[in-house]
Design a protein around this motif. Structure first.
Motif, PDB file in Angstrom:
ATOM      1  N   UNK A 222      34.135  34.419  36.531  1.00 32.92           N
ATOM      2  CA  UNK A 222      33.843  35.637  37.027  1.00 32.92           C
ATOM      3  C   UNK A 222      32.351  36.019  37.274  1.00 32.92           C
ATOM      4  N   UNK A 223      31.742  35.693  36.156  1.00 30.50           N
ATOM      5  CA  UNK A 223      30.370  36.216  36.115  1.00 30.50           C
ATOM      6  C   UNK A 223      29.366  35.361  37.147  1.00 30.50           C
ATOM      7  N   UNK A 224      29.885  34.073  37.354  1.00 32.39           N
ATOM      8  CA  UNK A 224      29.071  33.028  38.133  1.00 32.39           C
ATOM      9  C   UNK A 224      29.485  33.756  39.690  1.00 32.39           C
ATOM     10  N   UNK A 225      30.521  33.823  40.000  1.00 24.43           N
ATOM     11  CA  UNK A 225      31.190  34.340  41.256  1.00 24.43           C
ATOM     12  C   UNK A 225      30.321  35.736  41.683  1.00 24.43           C
ATOM     13  N   UNK A 226      30.396  36.661  40.663  1.00 23.84           N
ATOM     14  CA  UNK A 226      29.615  38.137  40.936  1.00 23.84           C
ATOM     15  C   UNK A 226      28.275  37.859  41.280  1.00 23.84           C
ATOM     16  N   UNK A 227      27.645  37.012  40.388  1.00 25.23           N
ATOM     17  CA  UNK A 227      25.955  36.571  40.515  1.00 25.23           C
ATOM     18  C   UNK A 227      25.759  36.069  41.767  1.00 25.23           C
ATOM     19  N   UNK A 228      26.803  35.067  42.260  1.00 26.60           N
ATOM     20  CA  UNK A 228      26.395  34.227  43.504  1.00 26.60           C
ATOM     21  C   UNK A 228      26.551  35.437  44.684  1.00 26.60           C
TER      22      UNK A 228
ATOM     23  N   UNK B 159      23.669  36.145  47.296  1.00 32.02           N
ATOM     24  CA  UNK B 159      23.741  36.040  48.697  1.00 32.02           C
ATOM     25  C   UNK B 159      23.518  37.418  49.385  1.00 32.02           C
ATOM     26  N   UNK B 160      23.824  38.729  48.991  1.00 32.45           N
ATOM     27  CA  UNK B 160      23.577  39.851  49.719  1.00 32.45           C
ATOM     28  C   UNK B 160      21.982  39.979  49.696  1.00 32.45           C
ATOM     29  N   UNK B 161      21.506  39.867  48.698  1.00 31.87           N
ATOM     30  CA  UNK B 161      19.923  40.050  48.488  1.00 31.87           C
ATOM     31  C   UNK B 161      19.087  39.205  49.155  1.00 31.87           C
TER      32      UNK B 161
ATOM     33  N   UNK C 281      32.022  42.645  51.520  1.00 32.82           N
ATOM     34  CA  UNK C 281      32.411  41.130  51.569  1.00 32.82           C
ATOM     35  C   UNK C 281      32.280  40.718  50.109  1.00 32.82           C
ATOM     36  N   UNK C 282      30.977  40.995  49.285  1.00 30.80           N
ATOM     37  CA  UNK C 282      30.931  40.604  47.846  1.00 30.80           C
ATOM     38  C   UNK C 282      31.752  41.553  47.185  1.00 30.80           C
ATOM     39  N   UNK C 283      32.235  42.783  47.239  1.00 30.73           N
ATOM     40  CA  UNK C 283      33.225  43.536  46.650  1.00 30.73           C
ATOM     41  C   UNK C 283      34.423  42.775  46.695  1.00 30.73           C
ATOM     42  N   UNK C 284      34.822  42.387  47.746  1.00 33.43           N
ATOM     43  CA  UNK C 284      36.229  41.707  48.035  1.00 33.43           C
ATOM     44  C   UNK C 284      36.274  40.242  47.218  1.00 33.43           C
ATOM     45  N   UNK C 285      35.181  39.760  47.130  1.00 28.59           N
ATOM     46  CA  UNK C 285      35.093  38.216  46.486  1.00 28.59           C
ATOM     47  C   UNK C 285      35.456  38.760  44.921  1.00 28.59           C
TER      48      UNK C 285
END
Length: 514
Positions: free
Chosen positions: A315-321, A325-327, A376-380
């Motif tokens: 979960x941490x890895x996906x959130x960080x990714x 990506x957004x930044x 999209x990030x919130x959905x992931x």
């Protein structure tokens, strides 16, 4: 002045040179060198002549003369031209050879120079031949025929001794004298030889016969000694072979006895080891079951911890990714907007209004893209949280199932143990009886007695081992399996009203019977 001295000394110098040349010529013509086998005798000016042997010297021409004297070894053939009677009046002819030379002393050279000066070697030997022949004839007259033939060395020595006196007067030295041949007119020497030959043959035949006799005697004695030794050796060999056979029989008897004792002890030891192995096998199986149960508990706990850690990490890895990506997308779009803005500022001032409108449009589109990326990030993130929750729920369910299963086993108490024991009893019986199937041959030591026959003891070994296994398990767990099994029999339930707590159906049946 210089010309004066030159004119004055010129004839003197020429005279001196001329004298020197004459002297050199005289010396050159008078130079002589004597070889080692000749003596050069220089005489003339002095009273005593000079003798040159193997060295050089000066002979003054016209005033001194030089003569040669041969000093080498010479051979003189001495033969008696006519028969000479011996001391025993037997006419003989003797042929001898003498080696002579001129004495190398100064006195001998002076004497020889008076007789043989400037003569060749063959001329000197001819001069000496007559004197030596005369001396040999004189010696022959003083000796017998036998002495001349048997002792020729003495004969030649006497000839040399007799002739030396005359030769010394001539300056001659006799080196050796050898008798070559002695003959007679009547063949007496040949007859003496035949007589000696017969005597020698006779002595040789007698010596041979005596030698053959000694050889036969020695051979007979040797054969007798060899036969005695062979008989003694064969007798001793037979005795040793007999002792060896007796010793082998004794050793074989002892070996058979020890082997029988060892076989009996091995069989007893093997049976004891089989009992020990069977007991240890049952204990090992029970301990293995306990370790496996404990291991399963630990595996559940470790798996649960690992799953939680993996879910959180993912979960941490996906959130960080997503955030990265957004930044990155935002930074990219900002750089593109700035680049576009810089290009529009470089255009003509007349198009500024249109460029501002396009910039506003681009800004609006960038905001829209940013909003879409954030959505999209919130959905992931929501999806990862849902997956983590699902996995966690699954692991919790499995852990609860394992916990309930453990609680069920704890509630079963003796009933569960009985069920496990009943399930493994056939396998235990088969493993205990398995060694009996491998027995190919049975050696029974001892009879029946109170213990019965040996075959009965072997066949009853399986039941005894199972009983020992149950006793061992009871001591290890503190549970009396015999009482538990007895409680399930008809007699225990009907006549004695026995029941065990925790066995399914046991309480209800007990109440009904009461």
């Amino acid at each position: 002045m210089l010309y004066f001295f030159s004119d004055m000394f010129s004839p003197i110098m020429l005279l001196v040179i001329l004298v020197i040349l004459v002297l050199l010529i005289i010396l050159a013509s008078g130079y002589v060198k004597a070889p080692p086998d000749q003596a050069f005798i220089v005489s003339g000016l002095k009273k005593e002549s000079r003798i040159l042997i193997g060295r050089a010297g000066i002979r003054i021409p016209f005033f001194e003369r030089m003569d040669r004297l041969y000093l080498g070894q010479m051979t003189v053939d001495i033969k008696t031209e006519q028969s000479v009677p011996t001391n025993d009046f037997i006419n003989v002819n003797v042929d001898a050879v003498a080696k002579v030379r001129i004495s190398p002393t100064s006195e001998g050279i002076k004497l020889a120079a008076k007789n043989f000066l400037n003569k060749q070697a063959k001329d000197i030997t001819l001069d000496l031949q007559d004197s030596l022949q005369g001396n040999m004839r004189e010696i022959i007259g003083t000796l017998s025929l036998k002495e001349i033939n048997t002792d020729r060395d003495s004969f030649s020595d006497q000839v040399m001794s007799k002739a030396s006196k005359d030769m010394d007067k001539l300056g001659i030295e006799i080196l050796s004298c050898n008798i070559q041949n002695v003959t007679d007119e009547n063949g007496l020497i040949r007859d003496l030889g035949a007589d000696n030959t017969s005597k020698i043959k006779k002595d040789a035949a007698i010596a041979k016969a005596q030698a053959d006799r000694d050889i036969a005697i020695a051979k007979a004695e040797a054969d007798k000694a060899a036969n005695d030794a062979r008989v003694m050796a064969e007798t001793e060999i037979a005795q040793k072979n007999n002792e060896l056979a007796i010793r082998k029989a004794e050793l074989q008897k002892e070996s058979d006895t020890k082997k029988a004792e060892a076989d009996a002890a091995y069989e007893i030891q093997r049976q004891e080891q089989e009992k020990t192995i069977q007991t240890a096998t049952v204990n090992a199986q029970i301990a293995k079951a306990e370790r496996e149960a404990e291991l399963r508990k630990q595996e559940v706990a470790i798996q649960q911890q690992s799953l939680e850690a993996e879910i959180n990490k993912k979960a941490d890895a996906d959130r960080y990714a997503v955030e990265q990506k957004a930044a990155a997308e935002l930074a990219k779009r900002q750089r593109e907007a700035e680049a576009k803005k810089y290009e529009l500022e470089m255009e003509a001032e007349a198009l500024r209004a249109q460029a501002e409108k396009e910039a506003e449009a681009m800004k609006a589109r960038a905001a829209a893209s940013r909003y879409a990326a954030e959505q999209e990030a919130a959905g992931i993130q929501a999806k990862g949280a849902a997956e983590a929750a699902a996995v966690q729920a699954k692991m919790v369910a499995e852990a609860e199932g394992m916990e309930k299963k453990a609680e069920a086993y704890n509630k079963y108490n003796n009933a569960a143990v009985i069920e496990m024991m009943v399930n493994i009893m056939p396998q235990m019986a088969a493993e205990i009886a398995k060694p009996l199937s491998t027995i190919d041959k049975v050696n029974i030591y001892g009879g029946g007695g109170e213990g019965g026959s040996g075959v009965g003891q072997i066949s009853g070994n399986a039941a005894t081992v199972m009983q020992q296994v149950f006793d061992t398990m009871s001591e290890a767990t503190g549970v009396d399996f015999r009482e538990i099994l007895k409680a399930q029999t008809y007699d225990a339930k009907v006549n004695h009203n026995l029941n065990l707590t925790g066995i399914p159906g046991g309480a209800e049946k007990g109440n009904e019977e009461s």
